[in-house]
Design a protein around this motif. Structure first.
Motif, mmCIF file in Angstrom:
data_model
loop_
_atom_site.group_PDB
_atom_site.id
_atom_site.type_symbol
_atom_site.label_atom_id
_atom_site.label_comp_id
_atom_site.label_asym_id
_atom_site.label_seq_id
_atom_site.Cartn_x
_atom_site.Cartn_y
_atom_site.Cartn_z
ATOM 1 N N ARG A 86 32.922 38.354 45.281
ATOM 2 C CA ARG A 86 31.634 38.130 45.959
ATOM 3 C C ARG A 86 30.830 39.437 45.973
ATOM 4 N NH1 ARG A 86 30.132 34.013 48.927
ATOM 5 N NH2 ARG A 86 32.200 33.090 49.081
ATOM 6 N N GLY A 87 29.577 39.353 45.497
ATOM 7 C CA GLY A 87 28.690 40.515 45.502
ATOM 8 C C GLY A 87 28.909 41.494 44.371
ATOM 9 N N SER A 88 29.828 41.193 43.460
ATOM 10 C CA SER A 88 30.163 42.116 42.376
ATOM 11 C C SER A 88 29.168 42.085 41.219
ATOM 12 C CB SER A 88 31.551 41.782 41.819
ATOM 13 O OG SER A 88 31.534 40.491 41.206
ATOM 14 N N GLY A 89 28.470 40.965 41.056
ATOM 15 C CA GLY A 89 27.595 40.800 39.901
ATOM 16 C C GLY A 89 28.358 40.469 38.625
ATOM 17 N N ASP A 90 29.646 40.157 38.759
ATOM 18 C CA ASP A 90 30.476 39.887 37.580
ATOM 19 C C ASP A 90 30.026 38.658 36.810
ATOM 20 O OD1 ASP A 90 32.127 42.037 38.103
ATOM 21 O OD2 ASP A 90 33.731 40.839 39.008
ATOM 22 N N ILE A 91 29.853 38.830 35.522
ATOM 23 C CA ILE A 91 29.688 37.746 34.552
ATOM 24 C C ILE A 91 30.587 38.164 33.392
ATOM 25 C CG2 ILE A 91 28.139 36.488 33.006
ATOM 26 C CD1 ILE A 91 27.360 35.983 35.893
ATOM 27 N N CYS A 92 31.786 37.599 33.349
ATOM 28 C CA CYS A 92 32.796 38.056 32.397
ATOM 29 C C CYS A 92 33.228 36.921 31.472
ATOM 30 C CB CYS A 92 34.003 38.604 33.152
ATOM 31 S SG CYS A 92 35.326 39.169 32.075
ATOM 32 N N LEU A 93 33.128 37.162 30.171
ATOM 33 C CA LEU A 93 33.639 36.212 29.183
ATOM 34 C C LEU A 93 35.121 36.490 28.994
ATOM 35 C CD1 LEU A 93 30.795 36.317 26.503
ATOM 36 C CD2 LEU A 93 31.066 34.755 28.447
ATOM 37 N N ILE A 124 26.055 39.901 30.735
ATOM 38 C CA ILE A 124 27.510 39.978 30.598
ATOM 39 C C ILE A 124 27.959 41.378 31.020
ATOM 40 C CG2 ILE A 124 29.474 39.919 28.995
ATOM 41 C CD1 ILE A 124 27.873 37.863 27.362
ATOM 42 N N THR A 125 28.910 41.425 31.965
ATOM 43 C CA THR A 125 29.411 42.703 32.484
ATOM 44 C C THR A 125 30.777 43.075 31.928
ATOM 45 O OG1 THR A 125 30.389 41.597 34.406
ATOM 46 C CG2 THR A 125 28.130 42.456 34.653
ATOM 47 N N GLU A 126 31.476 42.090 31.356
ATOM 48 C CA GLU A 126 32.815 42.348 30.824
ATOM 49 C C GLU A 126 33.141 41.266 29.794
ATOM 50 O OE1 GLU A 126 37.439 42.767 32.374
ATOM 51 O OE2 GLU A 126 35.826 42.578 33.840
ATOM 52 N N SER A 127 33.960 41.648 28.840
ATOM 53 C CA SER A 127 34.440 40.718 27.823
ATOM 54 C C SER A 127 35.939 40.971 27.693
ATOM 55 C CB SER A 127 33.701 41.001 26.509
ATOM 56 O OG SER A 127 33.966 40.036 25.561
ATOM 57 N N ASN A 128 36.759 40.007 28.118
ATOM 58 C CA ASN A 128 38.201 40.204 28.248
ATOM 59 C C ASN A 128 38.956 39.222 27.354
ATOM 60 O OD1 ASN A 128 40.829 40.516 29.054
ATOM 61 N ND2 ASN A 128 40.423 40.263 31.229
ATOM 62 N N GLY A 132 41.165 32.256 29.215
ATOM 63 C CA GLY A 132 39.940 31.558 28.855
ATOM 64 C C GLY A 132 39.101 31.125 30.027
ATOM 65 N N SER A 133 37.796 31.267 29.931
ATOM 66 C CA SER A 133 36.838 30.827 30.933
ATOM 67 C C SER A 133 35.712 31.847 31.040
ATOM 68 C CB SER A 133 37.481 30.647 32.298
ATOM 69 O OG SER A 133 37.951 31.891 32.753
ATOM 70 N N ILE A 134 34.862 31.670 32.047
ATOM 71 C CA ILE A 134 33.847 32.661 32.400
ATOM 72 C C ILE A 134 33.992 32.960 33.891
ATOM 73 C CG2 ILE A 134 32.056 30.899 32.764
ATOM 74 C CD1 ILE A 134 29.999 33.026 31.794
ATOM 75 N N THR A 135 34.028 34.229 34.234
ATOM 76 C CA THR A 135 34.078 34.657 35.631
ATOM 77 C C THR A 135 32.647 34.884 36.102
ATOM 78 O OG1 THR A 135 36.196 35.768 35.262
ATOM 79 C CG2 THR A 135 34.958 36.410 37.228
ATOM 80 N N ILE A 136 32.301 34.292 37.249
ATOM 81 C CA ILE A 136 30.955 34.434 37.810
ATOM 82 C C ILE A 136 31.088 34.810 39.283
ATOM 83 C CG2 ILE A 136 28.765 33.273 38.303
ATOM 84 C CD1 ILE A 136 29.360 31.368 35.958
ATOM 85 N N PRO A 162 39.064 33.335 24.402
ATOM 86 C CA PRO A 162 38.304 33.157 23.163
ATOM 87 C C PRO A 162 36.791 33.276 23.343
ATOM 88 C CG PRO A 162 40.023 31.507 23.309
ATOM 89 C CD PRO A 162 40.011 32.235 24.618
ATOM 90 N N THR A 163 36.276 32.946 24.539
ATOM 91 C CA THR A 163 34.830 33.074 24.742
ATOM 92 C C THR A 163 34.375 34.526 24.673
ATOM 93 O OG1 THR A 163 34.958 33.177 27.159
ATOM 94 C CG2 THR A 163 34.724 30.992 26.175
ATOM 95 N N ALA A 164 35.303 35.479 24.817
ATOM 96 C CA ALA A 164 34.961 36.896 24.719
ATOM 97 C C ALA A 164 34.407 37.233 23.327
ATOM 98 C CB ALA A 164 36.187 37.759 25.027
ATOM 99 N N ARG A 165 34.700 36.412 22.352
ATOM 100 C CA ARG A 165 34.165 36.615 20.994
ATOM 101 C C ARG A 165 32.716 36.154 20.872
ATOM 102 N NH1 ARG A 165 37.788 39.791 18.428
ATOM 103 N NH2 ARG A 165 39.867 38.888 18.323
ATOM 104 N N LYS A 166 32.207 35.489 21.893
ATOM 105 C CA LYS A 166 30.864 34.904 21.832
ATOM 106 C C LYS A 166 29.777 35.818 22.371
ATOM 107 C CE LYS A 166 32.322 30.849 20.397
ATOM 108 N NZ LYS A 166 31.952 30.310 19.106
ATOM 109 N N GLY A 167 30.155 36.980 22.913
ATOM 110 C CA GLY A 167 29.167 37.906 23.446
ATOM 111 C C GLY A 167 29.789 39.233 23.800
ATOM 112 N N VAL A 168 28.944 40.227 24.014
ATOM 113 C CA VAL A 168 29.410 41.570 24.371
ATOM 114 C C VAL A 168 28.718 42.020 25.651
ATOM 115 C CG1 VAL A 168 29.922 42.215 21.976
ATOM 116 C CG2 VAL A 168 27.670 42.708 22.922
ATOM 117 N N VAL A 169 29.279 43.036 26.273
ATOM 118 C CA VAL A 169 28.692 43.597 27.488
ATOM 119 C C VAL A 169 27.228 43.954 27.219
ATOM 120 C CG1 VAL A 169 28.783 45.546 29.101
ATOM 121 C CG2 VAL A 169 30.904 44.433 28.353
ATOM 122 N N GLY A 170 26.373 43.514 28.126
ATOM 123 C CA GLY A 170 24.941 43.774 28.009
ATOM 124 C C GLY A 170 24.144 42.596 27.470
ATOM 125 N N ASP A 171 24.810 41.639 26.809
ATOM 126 C CA ASP A 171 24.106 40.457 26.319
ATOM 127 C C ASP A 171 23.548 39.654 27.491
ATOM 128 O OD1 ASP A 171 24.718 41.049 23.684
ATOM 129 O OD2 ASP A 171 26.037 39.324 23.373
#
Length: 119
Positions: A64-71, A15-19, A24-28, A74-83
């Motif tokens: 593209r190419g960013s490596g983004d995995i962003c919660l 996880i690179t960001e938690s917003n 709502g969603s996950i950015t990949i 509400p899903t931002a409550r399910k994890g933190v950066v580095g998980d």
């Protein structure tokens, strides 16, 4: 008969960001989506290896190419950066197609770059 089968898996994403303020969603990262065949707005299940949380949401493409995995949202409550998380995508497959079907499974490195394909 149709069976719900694993269609794609992204293993060991970081996880690179938690917003929390997003709706709502996950950015990949779009490169990761292309490699697995996961589409924007497709439903995914996420399993957080750090805290045991398991939840469903939908995908939005990241840069593209960013490596983004962003919660997001509400899903931002399910994890933190580095998980570390595993992202699963399922599909219903007809019995007569299952024997030839193979899911697309990739492993990511610590910077969310594709490190290889898994089986």
């Amino acid at each position: 008969m149709l069976r719900c089968m694993l269609r794609a898996k992204i293993h060991m994403a970081t996880i690179t960001e938690s917003n929390l303020e997003y709706e709502g969603s996950i950015t990949i990262d779009e490169n990761i989506l292309n490699e697995t065949g996961i589409l924007p707005y497709e439903q995914v299940m996420i399993s957080n290896m750090n805290n045991g949380e398991r939840f469903e949401t939908y995908v939005i493409p990241g840069r593209r190419g960013s490596g983004d995995i962003c919660l997001n949202g509400p899903t931002a409550r399910k994890g933190v950066v580095g998980d570390k998380v595993i992202i699963f995508c399922y599909a219903y497959i007809a019995d007569d197609k299952i024997k030839k079907f193979k899911p697309k499974v990739i492993k990511l490195d610590a910077k969310n770059r594709i490190a290889g394909k898994a089986r």
